[in-house]
Scaffold this motif. Structure first.
Motif, PDB file in Angstrom:
ATOM      1  N   ALA A 159       0.843  -1.196   0.000  1.00  0.00           N
ATOM      2  CA  ALA A 159       0.000   0.000   0.000  1.00  0.00           C
ATOM      3  C   ALA A 159       0.884   1.254   0.000  1.00  0.00           C
ATOM      4  O   ALA A 159       1.928   1.273   0.659  1.00  0.00           O
ATOM      5  N   PRO A 160       0.501   2.263  -0.783  1.00  0.00           N
ATOM      6  CA  PRO A 160      -0.763   2.447  -1.503  1.00  0.00           C
ATOM      7  C   PRO A 160      -0.739   1.931  -2.944  1.00  0.00           C
ATOM      8  O   PRO A 160      -1.549   2.363  -3.760  1.00  0.00           O
ATOM      9  N   GLY A 161       0.145   1.006  -3.232  1.00  0.00           N
ATOM     10  CA  GLY A 161       0.286   0.537  -4.605  1.00  0.00           C
ATOM     11  C   GLY A 161      -0.745  -0.507  -4.983  1.00  0.00           C
ATOM     12  O   GLY A 161      -1.725  -0.753  -4.273  1.00  0.00           O
ATOM     13  N   ALA A 162      -0.510  -1.139  -6.129  1.00  0.00           N
ATOM     14  CA  ALA A 162      -1.468  -2.074  -6.713  1.00  0.00           C
ATOM     15  C   ALA A 162      -1.580  -3.349  -5.892  1.00  0.00           C
ATOM     16  O   ALA A 162      -0.578  -3.996  -5.587  1.00  0.00           O
ATOM     17  N   GLY A 163      -2.809  -3.679  -5.522  1.00  0.00           N
ATOM     18  CA  GLY A 163      -3.110  -4.952  -4.887  1.00  0.00           C
ATOM     19  C   GLY A 163      -4.300  -5.532  -5.603  1.00  0.00           C
ATOM     20  O   GLY A 163      -4.232  -5.888  -6.782  1.00  0.00           O
ATOM     21  N   ALA A 164      -5.441  -5.577  -4.913  1.00  0.00           N
ATOM     22  CA  ALA A 164      -6.663  -6.045  -5.557  1.00  0.00           C
ATOM     23  C   ALA A 164      -7.108  -5.095  -6.666  1.00  0.00           C
ATOM     24  O   ALA A 164      -7.766  -5.503  -7.619  1.00  0.00           O
ATOM     25  N   ASP A 165      -6.740  -3.805  -6.533  1.00  0.00           N
ATOM     26  CA  ASP A 165      -7.085  -2.800  -7.549  1.00  0.00           C
ATOM     27  C   ASP A 165      -5.849  -2.470  -8.368  1.00  0.00           C
ATOM     28  O   ASP A 165      -4.977  -1.714  -7.917  1.00  0.00           O
ATOM     29  N   ILE A 172      -6.782 -15.050  -1.071  1.00  0.00           N
ATOM     30  CA  ILE A 172      -6.219 -13.711  -1.289  1.00  0.00           C
ATOM     31  C   ILE A 172      -5.502 -13.639  -2.633  1.00  0.00           C
ATOM     32  O   ILE A 172      -5.670 -12.684  -3.390  1.00  0.00           O
ATOM     33  N   ALA A 173      -4.688 -14.655  -2.938  1.00  0.00           N
ATOM     34  CA  ALA A 173      -3.887 -14.642  -4.163  1.00  0.00           C
ATOM     35  C   ALA A 173      -4.774 -14.618  -5.406  1.00  0.00           C
ATOM     36  O   ALA A 173      -5.864 -15.188  -5.421  1.00  0.00           O
ATOM     37  N   ASP A 174      -4.277 -13.950  -6.454  1.00  0.00           N
ATOM     38  CA  ASP A 174      -5.015 -13.828  -7.718  1.00  0.00           C
ATOM     39  C   ASP A 174      -6.405 -13.235  -7.519  1.00  0.00           C
ATOM     40  O   ASP A 174      -7.376 -13.629  -8.172  1.00  0.00           O
ATOM     41  N   GLY A 175      -6.491 -12.286  -6.615  1.00  0.00           N
ATOM     42  CA  GLY A 175      -7.750 -11.610  -6.337  1.00  0.00           C
ATOM     43  C   GLY A 175      -8.421 -12.163  -5.114  1.00  0.00           C
ATOM     44  O   GLY A 175      -8.727 -13.352  -5.064  1.00  0.00           O
TER      45      GLY A 175
END
Length: 397
Positions: free
Chosen positions: A135-141, A372-375
């Motif tokens: 965070a604040p980088g790319a994760g689920a979004d 959690i992984a892959d969404g």
């Protein structure tokens, strides 16, 4: 619809099942123990045997040592490999290497395939996929992507911070997702980057609730002005988001295949115990509450199997975009299923299940990342609901 496997795939499936049951499962503990000591003697021997028997990278074309199986064939074989947490690695079909192989095969240049795909397929090197950011980088979004690549003459210069780059610490190369513009659809690009390139800092391997095993060590990286040439761009500038979807939809399915194999093995181990253990005057298998749990999980495994086959059939017909909500259904269902099966396996075995004498607690810690992984679950729920409300998602296919 035809749910029967071709004779070739059926035979291969049986070969893989026998290989896993007779050779891999009896050696699981030895492989894990050696891995803790940074040795892979037993794994190397099993990989050599898999290669000799024509079971090596079966998903790849013959030019790369495989059998050229489509994704339906992968469904059949990967489920068998997944019956052991180390099974896929024996056949060089484990994540993230298998997904990276497919991506290089479909989107890589001839030079990339020769330099990276060929030794990766041969098992001479490993790789990592660098997309997720703290965070604040790319994760689920993915639109939160912060790692940036800036053009400088004939080069690109990458600055950023990634983590959960599975296997990155020992990888020979990384596929790095970076922002190259602010366009919401074409603002990302993938780069194939040598792991030893100047400016790459391996911060650490992240401690997780699951013990590291083989390539499943979650690397954290910082990219300090990493310079790569134009030939490092995968497919083309601005293709990053599209390639991510191209990789992730089938990757979700291959995870489902492996998870279904482990869930099926877990339920079979439960059966052995429940038909022999007596409690309150009768076998555990005769208690209705126990039967309810077994029935629910048998239903869940069969449902997940059909979901996976359906989505795989769509991909084989070239319907990748249409398959996306169905892949979310499969991933959501199977990830939850695996956790539930293992949780109940522990419960059904009582103190024995909670002990380390059985592998269920270890497998559960590994399986918990599946949600959690892959969404994460919630993202897949949003995808399914959105397609139902706005795109006329067909449920009775």
């Amino acid at each position: 619809m035809n749910f029967e496997l071709s004779p070739e795939i059926a035979d291969l499936r049986q070969e893989v099942r026998v290989f896993v049951e007779d050779r891999i499962i009896p050696n699981e503990a030895r492989i894990v123990a050696e891995d803790r000591e940074k040795r892979r003697t037993t794994l190397d021997k099993l990989q050599a045997a898999a290669r000799a028997e024509g079971l090596w990278v079966p998903h790849l074309p013959a030019a790369y040592g495989g059998r050229g199986l489509g994704i339906m064939g992968m469904c059949a074989l990967f489920r068998e490999m997944g019956r052991s947490p180390v099974g896929a690695k024996v056949f060089n079909c484990d994540a993230p290497n298998q997904g990276n192989m497919d991506l290089l095969l479909s989107a890589g240049s001839d030079a990339m395939r020769e330099k990276y795909l060929r030794p990766l397929a041969a098992g001479e090197i490993t790789s990592a996929f660098c997309m997720t950011e703290p965070a604040p980088g790319a994760g689920a979004d993915p639109s939160n992507l912060k790692t940036r690549a800036v053009k400088d003459g004939s080069s690109w210069v990458i600055h950023g911070h990634k983590w959960y780059s599975t296997g990155g610490g020992d990888a020979a190369f990384l596929i790095v997702m970076a922002r190259t513009s602010d366009d919401p659809k074409t603002g990302a690009t993938m780069f194939v980057v040598d792991r030893q390139a100047e400016g790459i800092e391996h911060v650490r391997d992240i401690p997780t609730m699951s013990e590291p095993l083989l390539d499943h060590r979650e690397a954290e990286f910082k990219f300090h002005g990493v310079r790569v040439g134009e030939d490092a761009v995968l497919k083309g500038v601005g293709e990053g988001f599209r390639l991510a979807q191209q990789r992730l939809v089938p990757a979700r399915l291959t995870h489902c295949m492996r998870w279904l194999g482990l869930a099926d093995r877990t339920l079979a181990m439960c059966k052995q115990y429940l038909v022999s253990r007596e409690s309150f005057g009768k076998k555990l298998a005769q208690h209705q509450m126990v039967q309810l749990k077994i029935a629910e999980h048998a239903l869940g495994i069969h449902s997940g199997n059909l979901m996976t086959y359906h989505c795989a059939a769509m991909l084989e017909r070239g319907l990748a975009q249409e398959a996306r909500p169905y892949s979310s259904m499969a991933k959501l269902h199977v990830a939850r299923l695996l956790c539930a099966v293992l949780d109940d396996a522990i419960q059904l075995h009582g103190g024995l299940g909670y002990s380390e004498d059985l592998p269920f607690s270890t497998w559960y810690r590994y399986a918990r990342s599946a949600r959690i992984a892959d969404g994460p679950d919630e993202v897949h729920e949003v995808v399914i609901a959105r397609d139902f409300f706005t795109r006329g998602l067909e449920l009775l296919v």
